[in-house]
Design a protein around this motif. Structure first.
Motif, PDB file in Angstrom:
ATOM      1  N   ALA A 106       0.837  -1.118   0.032  1.00 27.72           N
ATOM      2  CA  ALA A 106       0.033  -0.027   0.071  1.00 27.72           C
ATOM      3  C   ALA A 106       0.975   1.206  -0.044  1.00 27.72           C
ATOM      4  O   ALA A 106       0.485   2.121  -0.775  1.00 27.72           O
ATOM      5  N   GLY A 107       2.014   1.076   0.758  1.00 24.66           N
ATOM      6  CA  GLY A 107       2.892   2.241   0.745  1.00 24.66           C
ATOM      7  C   GLY A 107       3.559   2.604  -0.641  1.00 24.66           C
ATOM      8  O   GLY A 107       3.697   3.663  -1.047  1.00 24.66           O
ATOM      9  N   GLU A 108       3.988   1.430  -1.295  1.00 22.50           N
ATOM     10  CA  GLU A 108       4.435   1.477  -2.487  1.00 22.50           C
ATOM     11  C   GLU A 108       3.523   2.130  -3.721  1.00 22.50           C
ATOM     12  O   GLU A 108       3.752   3.122  -4.450  1.00 22.50           O
ATOM     13  N   ALA A 109       2.304   1.511  -3.650  1.00 20.17           N
ATOM     14  CA  ALA A 109       1.070   2.037  -4.519  1.00 20.17           C
ATOM     15  C   ALA A 109       0.727   3.585  -4.074  1.00 20.17           C
ATOM     16  O   ALA A 109       0.524   4.207  -5.260  1.00 20.17           O
ATOM     17  N   SER A 110       1.147   3.917  -3.147  1.00 16.25           N
ATOM     18  CA  SER A 110       0.789   5.500  -2.736  1.00 16.25           C
ATOM     19  C   SER A 110       1.985   6.316  -2.706  1.00 16.25           C
ATOM     20  O   SER A 110       1.868   7.717  -2.624  1.00 16.25           O
ATOM     21  N   HIS A 111       3.016   5.726  -3.143  1.00 18.23           N
ATOM     22  CA  HIS A 111       4.377   6.519  -3.012  1.00 18.23           C
ATOM     23  C   HIS A 111       4.686   7.094  -1.745  1.00 18.23           C
ATOM     24  O   HIS A 111       5.072   8.200  -1.740  1.00 18.23           O
ATOM     25  N   ASP A 112       4.198   6.414  -0.843  1.00 15.75           N
ATOM     26  CA  ASP A 112       4.381   6.915   0.634  1.00 15.75           C
ATOM     27  C   ASP A 112       5.704   6.204   1.338  1.00 15.75           C
ATOM     28  O   ASP A 112       5.585   5.247   1.789  1.00 15.75           O
ATOM     29  N   LEU A 113       6.753   7.085   0.915  1.00 14.06           N
ATOM     30  CA  LEU A 113       8.157   6.630   1.348  1.00 14.06           C
ATOM     31  C   LEU A 113       7.914   6.158   2.825  1.00 14.06           C
ATOM     32  O   LEU A 113       8.842   4.986   3.282  1.00 14.06           O
ATOM     33  N   GLU A 114       7.420   6.851   3.725  1.00 13.65           N
ATOM     34  CA  GLU A 114       7.590   6.542   5.228  1.00 13.65           C
ATOM     35  C   GLU A 114       6.905   5.418   5.685  1.00 13.65           C
ATOM     36  O   GLU A 114       7.160   4.627   6.595  1.00 13.65           O
ATOM     37  N   ALA A 115       5.964   5.161   4.934  1.00 10.31           N
ATOM     38  CA  ALA A 115       4.844   3.922   5.136  1.00 10.31           C
ATOM     39  C   ALA A 115       5.620   2.776   4.858  1.00 10.31           C
ATOM     40  O   ALA A 115       5.631   1.597   5.425  1.00 10.31           O
ATOM     41  N   VAL A 116       6.543   2.622   3.662  1.00 10.77           N
ATOM     42  CA  VAL A 116       7.157   1.642   3.069  1.00 10.77           C
ATOM     43  C   VAL A 116       8.316   1.418   4.033  1.00 10.77           C
ATOM     44  O   VAL A 116       8.534   0.466   4.701  1.00 10.77           O
ATOM     45  N   LEU A 117       9.004   2.442   4.557  1.00 14.15           N
ATOM     46  CA  LEU A 117       9.942   2.427   5.519  1.00 14.15           C
ATOM     47  C   LEU A 117       9.677   1.582   6.691  1.00 14.15           C
ATOM     48  O   LEU A 117      10.609   0.992   7.440  1.00 14.15           O
ATOM     49  N   ALA A 118       8.729   1.899   7.214  1.00 13.20           N
ATOM     50  CA  ALA A 118       8.037   1.524   8.675  1.00 13.20           C
ATOM     51  C   ALA A 118       7.822  -0.053   8.467  1.00 13.20           C
ATOM     52  O   ALA A 118       7.674  -0.591   9.336  1.00 13.20           O
ATOM     53  N   THR A 119       7.656  -0.524   7.358  1.00  8.76           N
ATOM     54  CA  THR A 119       7.646  -1.928   7.169  1.00  8.76           C
ATOM     55  C   THR A 119       9.054  -2.867   7.347  1.00  8.76           C
ATOM     56  O   THR A 119       8.955  -4.151   7.288  1.00  8.76           O
ATOM     57  N   LEU A 120       9.972  -2.053   7.033  1.00 12.19           N
ATOM     58  CA  LEU A 120      11.367  -2.720   6.981  1.00 12.19           C
ATOM     59  C   LEU A 120      12.046  -2.459   8.317  1.00 12.19           C
ATOM     60  O   LEU A 120      12.254  -1.769   8.862  1.00 12.19           O
ATOM     61  N   HIS A 121      12.634  -3.736   8.605  1.00 13.58           N
ATOM     62  CA  HIS A 121      13.750  -3.749  10.020  1.00 13.58           C
ATOM     63  C   HIS A 121      14.736  -2.662   9.728  1.00 13.58           C
ATOM     64  O   HIS A 121      15.124  -2.575   8.608  1.00 13.58           O
ATOM     65  N   GLU A 122      15.393  -2.218  10.545  1.00 12.67           N
ATOM     66  CA  GLU A 122      16.441  -1.126  10.547  1.00 12.67           C
ATOM     67  C   GLU A 122      17.592  -1.705  10.071  1.00 12.67           C
ATOM     68  O   GLU A 122      18.141  -0.806   9.143  1.00 12.67           O
ATOM     69  N   ASP A 123      17.974  -2.847   9.984  1.00 10.72           N
ATOM     70  CA  ASP A 123      18.862  -3.533   9.124  1.00 10.72           C
ATOM     71  C   ASP A 123      18.636  -4.469   8.089  1.00 10.72           C
ATOM     72  O   ASP A 123      19.190  -5.510   7.788  1.00 10.72           O
ATOM     73  N   VAL A 124      17.541  -3.980   7.553  1.00  8.07           N
ATOM     74  CA  VAL A 124      16.884  -4.858   6.362  1.00  8.07           C
ATOM     75  C   VAL A 124      17.977  -5.072   5.115  1.00  8.07           C
ATOM     76  O   VAL A 124      18.867  -4.155   4.857  1.00  8.07           O
ATOM     77  N   GLU A 125      17.771  -6.272   4.622  1.00  7.10           N
ATOM     78  CA  GLU A 125      18.762  -6.647   3.516  1.00  7.10           C
ATOM     79  C   GLU A 125      17.579  -6.553   2.430  1.00  7.10           C
ATOM     80  O   GLU A 125      16.774  -7.428   2.295  1.00  7.10           O
TER      81      GLU A 125
END
Length: 142
Positions: free
Chosen positions: A15-34
């Protein structure tokens, strides 16, 4: 994580990707995401992944996902979709010019602490390039 919990995180991510909401996308990723887009390389860390998503948002629009299959393991899922997206900028060296393209997309996501800790993305680049190239001589699709 349960399959339902993984679905909720991935659905928020998409949903964050579809709405181009960078903060929403980043909120789903772990701090040390690969983050590994096959063929483009591995990026580690949420802060380092942010420019990748921002660049994608700057070059694309009107995206949608049509689910095909989703399989689950203990702390991972494999998600296959048909992706449709308007390509405004260059993609894989081919100008998009607003062309709408559709391709198969596979995500392999691992989860830790309720977030995506690894995102592996496989795209049908051949289908993308073929559609963009075909549109070069025929104008853009709508």
């Amino acid at each position: 994580m349960t399959p339902q919990e993984m679905d909720e995180v991935l659905d928020r991510h998409f949903a964050g990707e579809a709405s181009h909401d960078l903060e929403a996308v980043l909120a789903t990723l772990h701090e040390d995401v690969e983050h590994d887009v096959v063929g483009l390389g591995v990026i580690r860390g949420r802060a380092n992944v942010a420019p990748l998503y921002q660049g994608m948002f700057d070059e694309t629009g009107d995206e949608s996902f049509a689910p095909i299959s989703r399989q689950y393991g203990d702390d991972f899922l494999v998600d296959e979709v048909m992706m449709t997206q308007r390509i405004n900028g260059d993609m894989f060296g081919v100008p998009g010019n607003g062309t709408v393209v559709t391709w198969r997309l596979l995500h392999v996501c691992e989860f830790r602490d309720g977030l995506i800790s690894r995102e592996n993305v496989w795209m049908d680049t051949g289908a993308i390039i073929a559609q963009l190239t075909a549109a070069q001589g025929h104008g853009t699709e709508s």
